[in-house]
Structures are given as C-alpha cells and as structure tokens.
Design a protein around this motif. Structure first.
Motif, PDB file in Angstrom:
ATOM      1  N   ASP A 180       0.815  -1.217   0.000  1.00  0.00           N
ATOM      2  CA  ASP A 180       0.000   0.000   0.000  1.00  0.00           C
ATOM      3  C   ASP A 180       0.848   1.265   0.000  1.00  0.00           C
ATOM      4  N   SER A 181       2.017   1.192   0.628  1.00  0.00           N
ATOM      5  CA  SER A 181       2.860   2.376   0.752  1.00  0.00           C
ATOM      6  C   SER A 181       3.683   2.658  -0.502  1.00  0.00           C
ATOM      7  N   GLN A 182       4.218   1.607  -1.132  1.00  0.00           N
ATOM      8  CA  GLN A 182       5.234   1.817  -2.157  1.00  0.00           C
ATOM      9  C   GLN A 182       4.861   1.369  -3.573  1.00  0.00           C
ATOM     10  N   VAL A 183       3.738   0.700  -3.745  1.00  0.00           N
ATOM     11  CA  VAL A 183       3.306   0.398  -5.109  1.00  0.00           C
ATOM     12  C   VAL A 183       2.703   1.621  -5.801  1.00  0.00           C
ATOM     13  N   PRO A 184       1.957   2.516  -5.095  1.00  0.00           N
ATOM     14  CA  PRO A 184       1.461   3.715  -5.773  1.00  0.00           C
ATOM     15  C   PRO A 184       2.549   4.543  -6.458  1.00  0.00           C
ATOM     16  N   PRO A 185       3.725   4.768  -5.834  1.00  0.00           N
ATOM     17  CA  PRO A 185       4.765   5.504  -6.565  1.00  0.00           C
ATOM     18  C   PRO A 185       5.253   4.765  -7.820  1.00  0.00           C
ATOM     19  N   LEU A 186       5.244   3.434  -7.799  1.00  0.00           N
ATOM     20  CA  LEU A 186       5.619   2.674  -8.995  1.00  0.00           C
ATOM     21  C   LEU A 186       4.602   2.908 -10.106  1.00  0.00           C
ATOM     22  N   LEU A 187       3.327   2.939  -9.751  1.00  0.00           N
ATOM     23  CA  LEU A 187       2.281   3.209 -10.737  1.00  0.00           C
ATOM     24  C   LEU A 187       2.354   4.660 -11.222  1.00  0.00           C
ATOM     25  N   ARG A 188       2.721   5.552 -10.332  1.00  0.00           N
ATOM     26  CA  ARG A 188       2.772   6.982 -10.667  1.00  0.00           C
ATOM     27  C   ARG A 188       3.832   7.288 -11.728  1.00  0.00           C
ATOM     28  N   GLU A 189       4.818   6.402 -11.870  1.00  0.00           N
ATOM     29  CA  GLU A 189       5.823   6.576 -12.925  1.00  0.00           C
ATOM     30  C   GLU A 189       5.221   6.387 -14.309  1.00  0.00           C
ATOM     31  N   HIS A 190       4.065   5.716 -14.378  1.00  0.00           N
ATOM     32  CA  HIS A 190       3.412   5.445 -15.667  1.00  0.00           C
ATOM     33  C   HIS A 190       2.073   6.163 -15.820  1.00  0.00           C
ATOM     34  N   ILE A 191       1.430   6.557 -14.686  1.00  0.00           N
ATOM     35  CA  ILE A 191       0.057   7.061 -14.710  1.00  0.00           C
ATOM     36  C   ILE A 191      -0.015   8.396 -13.979  1.00  0.00           C
TER      37      ILE A 191
ATOM     38  N   ALA B  66      -8.673   2.679   3.784  1.00  0.00           N
ATOM     39  CA  ALA B  66      -7.825   2.351   2.640  1.00  0.00           C
ATOM     40  C   ALA B  66      -7.381   3.600   1.898  1.00  0.00           C
ATOM     41  N   ALA B  67      -8.288   4.557   1.735  1.00  0.00           N
ATOM     42  CA  ALA B  67      -7.923   5.796   1.048  1.00  0.00           C
ATOM     43  C   ALA B  67      -6.867   6.573   1.832  1.00  0.00           C
ATOM     44  N   SER B  68      -6.983   6.566   3.156  1.00  0.00           N
ATOM     45  CA  SER B  68      -6.016   7.301   3.982  1.00  0.00           C
ATOM     46  C   SER B  68      -4.636   6.652   3.937  1.00  0.00           C
ATOM     47  N   ARG B  69      -4.576   5.371   3.583  1.00  0.00           N
ATOM     48  CA  ARG B  69      -3.298   4.663   3.502  1.00  0.00           C
ATOM     49  C   ARG B  69      -2.747   4.642   2.081  1.00  0.00           C
ATOM     50  N   ALA B  70      -3.590   4.275   1.125  1.00  0.00           N
ATOM     51  CA  ALA B  70      -3.107   4.092  -0.245  1.00  0.00           C
ATOM     52  C   ALA B  70      -2.675   5.390  -0.909  1.00  0.00           C
ATOM     53  N   LEU B  71      -3.266   6.518  -0.493  1.00  0.00           N
ATOM     54  CA  LEU B  71      -2.984   7.791  -1.152  1.00  0.00           C
ATOM     55  C   LEU B  71      -2.111   8.733  -0.310  1.00  0.00           C
ATOM     56  N   ILE B  72      -1.651   8.275   0.849  1.00  0.00           N
ATOM     57  CA  ILE B  72      -0.919   9.187   1.726  1.00  0.00           C
ATOM     58  C   ILE B  72       0.481   9.489   1.200  1.00  0.00           C
ATOM     59  N   THR B  73       1.117   8.532   0.501  1.00  0.00           N
ATOM     60  CA  THR B  73       2.454   8.811  -0.027  1.00  0.00           C
ATOM     61  C   THR B  73       2.426   9.890  -1.113  1.00  0.00           C
TER      62      THR B  73
ATOM     63  N   GLU C 296      10.327   9.855   2.505  1.00  0.00           N
ATOM     64  CA  GLU C 296       9.807  10.628   3.626  1.00  0.00           C
ATOM     65  C   GLU C 296       8.282  10.553   3.689  1.00  0.00           C
ATOM     66  N   ALA C 297       7.643  10.639   2.530  1.00  0.00           N
ATOM     67  CA  ALA C 297       6.181  10.565   2.487  1.00  0.00           C
ATOM     68  C   ALA C 297       5.697   9.185   2.912  1.00  0.00           C
ATOM     69  N   GLY C 298       6.414   8.135   2.502  1.00  0.00           N
ATOM     70  CA  GLY C 298       6.041   6.788   2.899  1.00  0.00           C
ATOM     71  C   GLY C 298       6.168   6.557   4.387  1.00  0.00           C
ATOM     72  N   GLY C 299       7.001   7.352   5.059  1.00  0.00           N
ATOM     73  CA  GLY C 299       7.188   7.217   6.495  1.00  0.00           C
ATOM     74  C   GLY C 299       6.202   8.009   7.337  1.00  0.00           C
ATOM     75  N   LEU C 300       5.264   8.731   6.720  1.00  0.00           N
ATOM     76  CA  LEU C 300       4.303   9.525   7.485  1.00  0.00           C
ATOM     77  C   LEU C 300       3.450   8.668   8.417  1.00  0.00           C
ATOM     78  N   THR C 301       3.224   7.401   8.055  1.00  0.00           N
ATOM     79  CA  THR C 301       2.350   6.549   8.852  1.00  0.00           C
ATOM     80  C   THR C 301       3.056   5.877  10.032  1.00  0.00           C
ATOM     81  N   LEU C 302       4.381   6.031  10.135  1.00  0.00           N
ATOM     82  CA  LEU C 302       5.114   5.336  11.200  1.00  0.00           C
ATOM     83  C   LEU C 302       4.624   5.704  12.606  1.00  0.00           C
TER      84      LEU C 302
END
Length: 426
Positions: free
Chosen positions: A34-45, A254-261, A274-280
């Motif tokens: 949930d934390s790090q796949v969105p940035p992978l998708l963001r490289e294409h979308i 789910a929205a608060s987690r998947a889109l927080i990065t 740094e953005a991925g660490g906001l939930t720590l």
C-alpha cells in the motif's frame, strides 16, 4: 483458559500469539504494498483516480475469493485442521510474487500482471488466518484477543514505514524482499507449532459431521449463498448494516493509507521515502490504543466504543488538514489511527458474535473481508476522484466525510440491537 471438546486445555494467550503471527505474516507484505506500489504506478500514470483504482484491484479480487475460501476452509477436514493447510501453501507463494513486484515495474502491463497474481494468492488465505481466532477463543474474550492480533498487524505498518524511510530510496528492489522473508519465517513457525484440529470450533464441526452420518443430509455443506441469503432475508438488518459500515469505514481507511504517499509528495513537498514514512508514528498510536479500546468495548459495549472511535478518526483527519505541515499530518494521522483502532478491533468480533453457529465463522470472516476489501477497492478510487475534482490538499477531508457516513450506519445497528432480545455478546 479455554478447553477443547476432547478435554485438552488450550491457553488463550498461546493461541492469540499464533493467530497474531499468522496475521503479521500476511500484513507485513500488504502494508509495504500500500505504501510503495502507488509511486511505482505513478511513474506510468498521472491520474490519482486511476492509481487508486489499480491499488483497489486486490480488494475487488477479495470480494469474490475471500468468502469462498473462508467457506471452503469451514468445510475442510485434515489432521492439521481446516485452516493451517491453506496457510502453508499460500503464504510462501505470495511472498515469491511480492518480491517480483519491483522487478516488473519497468513496464506497466507486467507490473499490473504481477500485482494481480500477488493479490489473487494473498486474498486466498487472508480470511483463513483471521478465522483461527474465533475457532479457539470464546465470544466474551474475542475483543481483547483481536486487539492483540491488530497490534501485530500495526507492527507491520511500522515495519513498512521504516523500510520506506531507511531503505526504499537507495534499495528499491531489496526492500520488497524483507517483508517477504518475514512472511516465510512466520509461516514456518506457525506450521510447526499450531494444529487447529484441536480447536473447540473444529471439534464442534466434527461432532456435527458425526450427527449427519446415516442421514440424507450427510454430505451437505453450508454454502456461501445460503449464508448470504440468511443475512439479506433477516428482518433484523443488523448484520447487513454492519457489513455496509465495514465497507464504508474500510474505504475511508484504505484511502487514507493508499494515497498518503502521493499526498505527502504533492502537498507537503516530501520525498518518496519521507512521504512513505508519514504513517510510522500512527502505527505506534494504534498499538497504544488497541488493547485499552478492547477493554472499554467489553465493559461499555462494542458498538458504542466503535462509534466514538470512528468520530475520533474523522476529527484527526480534519486536524491534519487544518495544520497542513508534515508535523500536522503526523499528529492528525496518529489521532485518526487511535480512533480507528476501535473499529478495527471490534467490528469483526461483532460480526462473529452475530453468526448463528461456530460452523460458519470462516464464512463470516470472509463476509467481513468482503466489506473491508470492497471499501478498499472503492475508497481509494472514490477519494482519488474527489481529489481530481478538487485538489490533493483536501484529501484528508474527503476521507473524513466517508468516515462520518460510516458512523451513522453503526448508530443504526446499535439502535436495532437495543430493540433486540437475542442476548448475544456484542
């Protein structure tokens, strides 16, 4: 201490530990996903709504797979029991597919294919691991036992955040291997130490099987369709509305987690790590709140404590929007996570306790996850669409609105239960 029907004592603490281990094993990969796949998708979308939709794909699969697998495990009989065999096969395979995700990130079609395969396998055993708890633990003790399970789950949020902070920017592929190794190690220990064939619920199922022998219904198993129709046709809408509330709050969570990065990157000007660490820090807040929330629920009522906590969740997100800085976001997420613990600890327990018998707790766990993953599928997409129409700066407000609707739904369940004389432990 609980006791099996064969007379062998089963320590609730030991069982809770192993159930927590099973959940820790699966959630260790889901949280980094949930934390790090969105940035992978963001490289294409570029569209937040499309990213949210793809991130919800695993939840769409879960809607179809999880009730069926929960029901299948209810009807399984082996020397290991009815849950463990599925975990021993599914967890290592899911770990292998998870490791493959960053290696497939260069091409969008391949990335989506590996995401699909991982989600398919991981969803297959998710309700099975969670069903171990009501198999062993009596209704009146399930909130505190489930609180321990949720604490174990929240520890994986912290693991994912630490990986994001210290490793993901420099070792983007190796980082995915860490939770995969944790999953494999956990399932090895689980398989070596736990036999759910000794659980009270499994012994009850065997007794029911023996009672069927020699009758026309000897080979009949409870079907998912029958369970769903029973819920839908019940004049008391408590179970149905509870599942709706699970969908709504699951969508908000789910929205608060998947889109927080991407929120941290777009609004707070943070790096991906740094953005991925906001939930720590919010993981710590969840751990601190979970067990006290369970004790309060057993004293004052689970539904009442759920509503209060959900309101706190929404208030925390409003706070994070008003104070729109990295510190404000962290504080807001901490308040929100502490409030959310009331729902995450107690909602499935309420649903288990509303089940007509222990023979269908796996199916009910599947229905809980249908609501939760249904929200996980719709929530990021709906909130992402709202962000597209407004701006990233209002992300947390959009999530809070969905949470408030969920509060109102649980309030209706509470009203129906006050009128009921069922005597169930809720």
């Amino acid at each position: 201490m609980s006791t099996t029907m064969s007379g062998q004592p089963t320590r609730a603490g030991r069982i809770t530990f192993f159930v927590s281990l099973a959940v820790f094993a699966q959630e260790s990969t889901w949280n980094l996903y949930d934390s790090q796949v969105p940035p992978l998708l963001r490289e294409h979308i570029g569209s937040a709504a499309l990213i949210g939709l793809l991130m919800g794909m695993d939840n769409l699969l879960g809607i179809f797979i999880q009730p069926w697998m929960g029901n299948r495990s209810d009807n399984t009989r082996t020397s290991w029991g009815r849950r463990i065999p599925y975990l021993v096969v599914g967890m290592p395979l899911a770990a292998l597919l998870f490791v493959a995700i960053p290696h497939a990130a260069a091409a969008l079609p391949l990335l989506v294919l590996v995401m699909f395969a991982y989600a398919l396998v991981a969803n297959s055993f998710k309700p099975i691991a969670e069903s171990l708890l009501p198999d062993f633990i009596p209704p009146q003790r399930r909130s505190r036992a489930n609180a321990v399970v949720k604490i174990a789950s929240s520890l994986t949020v912290m693991v994912a955040a630490l990986i994001s902070i210290f490793l993901i920017d420099d070792f983007p592929r190796l980082s995915f291997a860490i939770p995969a190794v944790l999953m494999v190690a956990s399932v090895i220990l689980l398989a070596a130490k736990l036999r759910d064939s000794r659980s009270p619920a499994y012994q009850t199922a065997l007794e029911e099987d023996r009672e069927r022998q020699g009758t026309a219904s000897a080979d009949v198993r409870v079907r998912v369709r029958d369970v769903v129709l029973d819920i839908v046709r019940d004049p008391n809408r408590s179970r149905l509305l509870l599942i709706v509330s699970i969908l709504l709050f699951g969508g908000a969570w789910a929205a608060s987690r998947a889109l927080i990065t991407p929120y941290g990157m777009e609004v707070l000007d943070l790096s991906r790590g740094e953005a991925g660490g906001l939930t720590l820090p919010s993981g710590v807040a969840f751990i601190v709140a979970a067990y006290p929330v369970a004790m309060l629920a057993e004293r004052f009522g689970r539904l009442r404590v759920m509503m209060a906590g959900m309101a706190v969740f929404a208030a925390g997100l409003v706070l994070g929007t008003v104070v729109q800085t990295p510190t404000g976001a962290v504080v807001g997420l901490c308040v929100a996570a502490a409030g959310a613990s009331s729902f995450l600890v107690n909602a499935v327990v309420v649903l288990w306790n509303l089940a007509p018998s222990d023979g269908v707790v796996g199916t009910y766990t599947g229905l809980y996850t249908v609501g939760w993953v249904g929200g996980g599928f719709l929530g990021p997409a709906v909130v992402g669409g709202m962000v597209d129409l407004t701006s990233w700066s209002l992300l947390l407000i959009h999530v809070a609105i969905i949470a408030v609707i969920a509060v109102l739904t649980v309030a209706r369940v509470s009203a129906l239960q006050r009128r009921s004389s069922s005597g169930r432990v809720l």
